[in-house]
Motif scaffolding. Structure first.
Motif, short mmCIF file in Angstrom:
data_model
loop_
_atom_site.label_atom_id
_atom_site.label_comp_id
_atom_site.label_asym_id
_atom_site.label_seq_id
_atom_site.Cartn_x
_atom_site.Cartn_y
_atom_site.Cartn_z
N LEU A 1 -21.06 31.69 7.00
CA LEU A 1 -19.90 31.32 7.82
C LEU A 1 -19.03 32.51 8.17
O LEU A 1 -18.23 32.43 9.10
N ASP A 2 -19.17 33.63 7.46
CA ASP A 2 -18.36 34.80 7.80
C ASP A 2 -19.06 35.70 8.83
O ASP A 2 -18.58 36.79 9.11
N ALA A 3 -20.16 35.22 9.40
CA ALA A 3 -20.88 36.01 10.41
C ALA A 3 -20.11 36.03 11.72
O ALA A 3 -19.78 34.97 12.26
N PRO A 4 -19.81 37.21 12.26
CA PRO A 4 -19.14 37.28 13.56
C PRO A 4 -20.13 37.07 14.70
O PRO A 4 -21.35 37.15 14.53
N LEU A 5 -19.59 36.79 15.89
CA LEU A 5 -20.45 36.57 17.05
C LEU A 5 -21.31 37.80 17.37
O LEU A 5 -22.43 37.66 17.86
N ARG A 6 -20.84 38.99 17.05
CA ARG A 6 -21.64 40.20 17.29
C ARG A 6 -22.90 40.17 16.43
O ARG A 6 -23.98 40.49 16.88
N GLU A 7 -22.77 39.77 15.17
CA GLU A 7 -23.93 39.69 14.29
C GLU A 7 -24.92 38.63 14.79
O GLU A 7 -26.13 38.84 14.78
N ILE A 8 -24.41 37.50 15.24
CA ILE A 8 -25.28 36.44 15.77
C ILE A 8 -25.97 36.93 17.04
O ILE A 8 -27.15 36.65 17.26
N ASP B 1 -19.56 36.36 -0.64
CA ASP B 1 -20.48 37.25 -1.34
C ASP B 1 -21.90 36.85 -0.93
O ASP B 1 -22.43 35.84 -1.39
N ARG B 2 -22.49 37.61 -0.06
CA ARG B 2 -23.79 37.26 0.49
C ARG B 2 -24.93 37.42 -0.51
O ARG B 2 -26.03 36.95 -0.28
N LEU B 3 -24.68 38.10 -1.63
CA LEU B 3 -25.71 38.24 -2.66
C LEU B 3 -25.82 36.99 -3.53
O LEU B 3 -26.89 36.69 -4.05
N THR B 4 -24.71 36.26 -3.68
CA THR B 4 -24.72 35.10 -4.57
C THR B 4 -24.62 33.77 -3.85
O THR B 4 -24.89 32.74 -4.45
N SER B 5 -24.21 33.76 -2.57
CA SER B 5 -24.09 32.49 -1.86
C SER B 5 -25.27 32.28 -0.92
O SER B 5 -25.81 33.23 -0.35
N CYS B 6 -25.63 31.05 -0.78
CA CYS B 6 -26.79 30.68 0.04
C CYS B 6 -26.40 30.64 1.52
O CYS B 6 -25.34 30.11 1.87
N PRO B 7 -27.22 31.18 2.41
CA PRO B 7 -26.89 31.10 3.84
C PRO B 7 -27.11 29.68 4.36
O PRO B 7 -27.77 28.86 3.74
N LEU B 8 -26.55 29.41 5.53
CA LEU B 8 -26.77 28.11 6.17
C LEU B 8 -27.78 28.28 7.28
O LEU B 8 -27.99 29.38 7.79
N LEU B 9 -28.41 27.18 7.65
CA LEU B 9 -29.36 27.19 8.77
C LEU B 9 -28.58 26.94 10.04
O LEU B 9 -27.92 25.90 10.18
N LEU B 10 -28.61 27.88 10.94
CA LEU B 10 -27.90 27.77 12.21
C LEU B 10 -28.92 27.47 13.29
O LEU B 10 -29.72 28.33 13.66
N ARG B 11 -28.92 26.22 13.76
CA ARG B 11 -29.83 25.85 14.84
C ARG B 11 -29.20 26.31 16.14
O ARG B 11 -28.12 25.87 16.53
N THR C 1 -15.50 34.89 13.72
CA THR C 1 -16.51 34.41 12.78
C THR C 1 -16.71 32.91 12.95
O THR C 1 -15.87 32.22 13.53
N LEU C 2 -17.82 32.43 12.42
CA LEU C 2 -18.10 31.00 12.50
C LEU C 2 -17.01 30.20 11.77
O LEU C 2 -16.60 29.14 12.23
N ALA C 3 -16.52 30.71 10.65
CA ALA C 3 -15.46 30.02 9.91
C ALA C 3 -14.18 29.94 10.73
O ALA C 3 -13.51 28.90 10.75
N GLU C 4 -13.82 31.01 11.43
CA GLU C 4 -12.62 31.01 12.27
C GLU C 4 -12.75 30.03 13.44
O GLU C 4 -11.76 29.54 13.95
N LEU C 5 -13.98 29.77 13.85
CA LEU C 5 -14.23 28.84 14.96
C LEU C 5 -14.38 27.40 14.48
O LEU C 5 -14.79 26.54 15.24
N ASN C 6 -14.07 27.15 13.20
CA ASN C 6 -14.19 25.82 12.58
C ASN C 6 -15.61 25.29 12.62
O ASN C 6 -15.82 24.09 12.77
N PHE C 7 -16.56 26.17 12.51
CA PHE C 7 -17.96 25.79 12.49
C PHE C 7 -18.27 25.16 11.14
O PHE C 7 -17.80 25.63 10.11
N GLN C 8 -19.04 24.08 11.15
CA GLN C 8 -19.43 23.41 9.91
C GLN C 8 -20.94 23.34 9.86
O GLN C 8 -21.61 23.30 10.90
N ALA C 9 -21.48 23.30 8.65
CA ALA C 9 -22.92 23.16 8.50
C ALA C 9 -23.35 21.87 9.20
O ALA C 9 -22.72 20.83 9.04
#
Length: 176
Positions: free
Chosen positions: A92-99, A51-61, A150-158
């Motif tokens: 983390l649910d952002a797909p590579l297309r969105e990035i 839920d992007r309205l209630t969860s905080c985004p992460l900083l992706l360097r 998505t970043l989550a599917e790629l095992n991406f961690q903050a």
């Protein structure tokens, strides 16, 4: 008093296991291998949407370079190629297309219609050294097979970095 019993009774052995179905066998073709079936991993379920309205985004360097990827040596001991850095806020649910679209908005050379963006995940290994893992690519304009990852599917961690190479659309990505 009881009379001596007759000959000892034989203990019945358990029946042999049923034959294995045909298919690939673990150890097939190797000396000393056992004929056990290769376990098939269960499909990984897609994580629930965030839920992007209630969860905080992460900083992706994100580190963007034109022509090639950065090497692992560029990220040693907390170092990073700061001249090529783009800071993105995403989930983390952002797909590579969105990035890809976020990078195109911040880095004009990525807007060229004849380029492909190749993505590497940069993360620390067990010894704390940076490791690079290719996670996909996306064309600047055309849709592709890796767009939905998505970043989550790629095992991406903050705390992980994303290294992006902007390549001509015909060039294959290459890890240095």
């Amino acid at each position: 008093m009881r009379a001596a019993a007759g000959p000892p009774r034989a203990v019945r052995a358990p029946p042999p296991p049923p034959p294995l179905p045909p298919g690939p066998q673990a150890g097939a073709g190797r000396r000393g291998g056992h004929d056990r079936p290769v376990p098939v991993p269960p499909p990984t379920p897609r994580p629930p949407p965030i839920d992007r309205l209630t969860s905080c985004p992460l900083l992706l360097r994100t580190f963007v370079r034109h022509g090639s990827h950065h090497s692992a040596a560029d990220f040693v001991r907390g170092g990073a190629p700061l001249d090529d850095e783009i800071l993105l806020h995403t989930w983390l649910d952002a797909p590579l297309r969105e990035i890809t679209e976020l990078i195109k908005g911040a880095h004009p050379p990525a807007r060229d219609r004849n380029v492909r963006l190749s993505f590497l995940q940069v993360y620390p290994n067990a010894r704390g050294e940076p490791s690079l893992r290719e996670v996909g690519s996306a064309h600047a304009v055309k849709r592709g097979s890796d767009d939905a990852k998505t970043l989550a599917e790629l095992n991406f961690q903050a705390g992980d970095f994303l290294d992006v190479a902007i390549l001509p659309s015909t060039a294959a990505s290459r890890v240095p």
